[in-house]
Design a protein around this motif. Sequence first.
Motif, short mmCIF file in Angstrom:
data_model
loop_
_atom_site.label_atom_id
_atom_site.label_comp_id
_atom_site.label_asym_id
_atom_site.label_seq_id
_atom_site.Cartn_x
_atom_site.Cartn_y
_atom_site.Cartn_z
N ALA A 29 0.83 -1.21 0.00
CA ALA A 29 0.00 0.00 0.00
C ALA A 29 0.87 1.26 0.00
N ILE A 30 1.98 1.22 0.73
CA ILE A 30 2.90 2.37 0.76
C ILE A 30 3.52 2.58 -0.62
N GLU A 31 3.95 1.49 -1.27
CA GLU A 31 4.54 1.57 -2.61
C GLU A 31 3.54 2.15 -3.63
N MET A 32 2.26 1.86 -3.44
CA MET A 32 1.21 2.35 -4.35
C MET A 32 0.76 3.77 -4.02
N GLY A 33 1.35 4.37 -2.99
CA GLY A 33 1.00 5.73 -2.63
C GLY A 33 -0.31 5.86 -1.89
N LEU A 34 -0.77 4.78 -1.26
CA LEU A 34 -2.04 4.81 -0.54
C LEU A 34 -1.90 5.19 0.93
N VAL A 35 -0.66 5.31 1.39
CA VAL A 35 -0.40 5.67 2.79
C VAL A 35 0.32 7.00 2.82
N GLY A 36 -0.31 8.00 3.46
CA GLY A 36 0.25 9.35 3.47
C GLY A 36 1.32 9.57 4.52
N MET A 37 1.27 8.82 5.65
CA MET A 37 2.22 8.98 6.76
C MET A 37 2.24 10.41 7.28
N VAL A 38 1.06 11.08 7.23
CA VAL A 38 0.95 12.44 7.76
C VAL A 38 0.13 12.43 9.04
N VAL A 39 -1.10 11.91 8.95
CA VAL A 39 -1.97 11.79 10.13
C VAL A 39 -2.49 10.36 10.22
N GLN A 40 -2.43 9.80 11.42
CA GLN A 40 -2.95 8.46 11.67
C GLN A 40 -3.81 8.50 12.94
N ALA A 41 -4.68 7.53 13.09
CA ALA A 41 -5.54 7.45 14.27
C ALA A 41 -5.47 6.05 14.85
N VAL A 42 -5.48 5.98 16.18
CA VAL A 42 -5.50 4.69 16.87
C VAL A 42 -6.77 4.62 17.69
N ASP A 43 -7.40 3.46 17.67
CA ASP A 43 -8.62 3.28 18.47
C ASP A 43 -8.83 1.80 18.71
N GLY A 44 -9.71 1.49 19.65
CA GLY A 44 -9.99 0.10 19.98
C GLY A 44 -11.48 -0.17 20.01
N THR A 45 -11.84 -1.42 19.89
CA THR A 45 -13.24 -1.83 19.98
C THR A 45 -13.30 -3.15 20.73
N LYS A 46 -14.36 -3.34 21.49
CA LYS A 46 -14.52 -4.57 22.27
C LYS A 46 -15.20 -5.64 21.41
N VAL A 47 -14.65 -6.84 21.46
CA VAL A 47 -15.19 -7.99 20.71
C VAL A 47 -15.61 -9.05 21.70
N MET A 48 -16.87 -9.46 21.65
CA MET A 48 -17.36 -10.45 22.60
C MET A 48 -16.72 -11.81 22.35
N ALA A 49 -16.35 -12.49 23.42
CA ALA A 49 -15.72 -13.82 23.31
C ALA A 49 -16.75 -14.86 22.90
N ALA A 50 -16.27 -15.99 22.41
CA ALA A 50 -17.17 -17.05 21.98
C ALA A 50 -17.86 -17.72 23.16
#
Length: 305
Positions: free
Chosen positions: A54-75
């Motif tokens: 994706a980086i080679e194809m120019g799809l990643v800007g490396m300017v602004v990124q976001a981190v977040d989480g979500t809860k996933v219910m166990a089996a």
Amino acid sequence: KVRSTRALERACLEEMGFIWLTGNHRPDHNSLWRFWSEHRQGVKELFATSVKVAIEMGLVGMVVQAVDGTKVMAACSGRGGYDQKQLAKLLEELEIQVKQAEEQIAQAGAQGSEKIPEQLHQKQQLRDRVKKALEQVQAGEKKHVHPLEPEATRMECDGRNRFGYNAQAVVDQKAQIILASEVTSQANDSQQLVGMVAQAQANSEPTTANALVLADGGYANAAQAQAAQQCGYQVVMPPPNTWRDTSNPYHAAHFQHDAQRQVVICPQKRELPLQRIRTKEGKRVEVYRSAQVCKDCPVRSQCTT
């Protein structure tokens, strides 16, 4: 977004996209699970390779990124969670059932039913899982443990308290490419920031751009903020609620910490010694207090109960 191996098995028989993708092969759910189980590391490496493409194809800007989480219910079932008392009771019941099954086998002798040894084996396996779960609770690792899924943790999933996992992701702004992903059993995000940013940067090599990372207040704590600064990461996040209103003259912000002497100096210039060290939500917490020091303080009623 089909994650169940049984649902994938059906899709490989019924849905044209899956039939094309598998070349008309028809793997069953056991084959799919074995493949996933045996090649987890390979899947991770494939993910990292996809980021580099994706980086080679120019799809990643490396300017602004976001981190977040979500809860996933166990089996495992949400109702099957056990605390120390419940686990001890269940273990006692299983010990009785195992003993009864052993007595039945001894009485039946060589002519006994094949089902009884099978039932005994299942009870013994469950007993061993319950023992391990009880050991985790007694060691203080968790308050509740599910014997069939001991790595899961009680957390809020879809507004309900259930056994689950905390799934994390770092996403680049330009084309919404996921640069890093992880699943943890920690119920909150307070210890995840630096590790997720580090993984995103490792997956983004050889580029050396240092993107601005956005995070919500769940990631905000002094230890992670300091670690991010030491690593040279640019992070923007709101401060914890406890940091915002410091107008109270006896807010924690007005207490001075002397780490070398292991004391905290209050606004009245009294020294509170280190009483104990405990762990809260995966973080190391130092508790400074002394009833003797505060006993005759003129502002004690304003400062603390």
